[in-house]
Design an enzyme around this catalytic site. Structure first.
Site, short mmCIF file in Angstrom:
data_model
loop_
_atom_site.label_atom_id
_atom_site.label_comp_id
_atom_site.label_asym_id
_atom_site.label_seq_id
_atom_site.Cartn_x
_atom_site.Cartn_y
_atom_site.Cartn_z
N HIS A 25 0.10 31.69 52.36
CA HIS A 25 0.35 32.81 51.46
C HIS A 25 -0.95 33.60 51.33
O HIS A 25 -2.04 33.07 51.54
CB HIS A 25 0.79 32.31 50.09
CG HIS A 25 2.12 31.63 50.10
ND1 HIS A 25 2.79 31.33 48.93
CD2 HIS A 25 2.91 31.20 51.11
CE1 HIS A 25 3.94 30.75 49.23
NE2 HIS A 25 4.02 30.64 50.55
N GLU A 81 -2.73 34.55 48.83
CA GLU A 81 -3.73 33.97 47.92
C GLU A 81 -4.43 32.78 48.57
O GLU A 81 -5.66 32.63 48.46
CB GLU A 81 -3.08 33.52 46.60
CG GLU A 81 -2.44 34.63 45.81
CD GLU A 81 -0.95 34.82 46.14
OE1 GLU A 81 -0.25 35.38 45.28
OE2 GLU A 81 -0.49 34.41 47.23
N CYS A 118 0.19 28.63 44.86
CA CYS A 118 -0.97 29.53 44.82
C CYS A 118 -1.66 29.49 43.46
O CYS A 118 -2.89 29.50 43.39
CB CYS A 118 -0.54 30.96 45.17
SG CYS A 118 -0.01 31.11 46.90
#
Length: 158
Positions: free
Chosen positions: A54, A56, A87
């Protein structure tokens, strides 16, 4: 929220757009320390065949390598969409001071992503963490990312 917050969120939005143009999903992040952007990253799940890539997570991994530490104390992460529980947890473990996001995790669910719709604020409350969470910054622009992504012929959620 400040003009600087808007500037850093626009950097995350721009990075997400680059990711979408490269066949990735519509998520971007910008990591800031001492009022300066350290780096921006976009989601790389499809490129890496890594469900944990992801925006992040990619940003946190790169920042830790760049700074030579696993502690990102004093940093703020700007995310185009509210961080998922994974995250958020990574931000907590890295000691990120503040999370600023645009669209909500429920917005991502509505866009077709397989989300656990546990808001960051709820995770922070349950985990008794000191991470400051501020949501809704440039939300309408963040929501447009989902539309732009859906318009791409290769778009697919995970």
């Amino acid at each position: 929220m400040t003009k600087a917050d808007e500037r850093f969120m626009r950097m995350a939005l721009a990075k997400a757009r680059k990711g979408v143009a490269r066949g990735q999903t519509p998520f971007g992040a910008c990591l800031v320390k001492d009022g300066r952007a350290i780096l921006c990253a976009h989601n790389e799940v499809w490129r890496r065949t890594d469900i944990t890539a992801h925006a992040e997570i990619v940003a946190l991994r790169r920042a830790c390598r760049l700074l030579g530490t696993i502690s990102l104390e004093g940093c703020t992460i700007y995310s185009t969409t509210e961080p998922c529980p994974m995250c958020f947890s990574a931000c907590h473990w890295a000691r990120v001071e503040r999370i600023v996001y645009g669209a909500t995790i429920k917005d991502a669910l509505k866009a077709g992503f397989h989300e656990l719709t546990i808001p960051c604020r709820e995770l922070a409350r349950l985990g008794k963490t000191g991470v400051v969470i501020e949501g809704g910054l440039l939300r309408s622009e963040a929501m447009k990312l989902f539309e732009e992504w859906r318009a791409m012929p290769r778009s697919k959620a995970y």
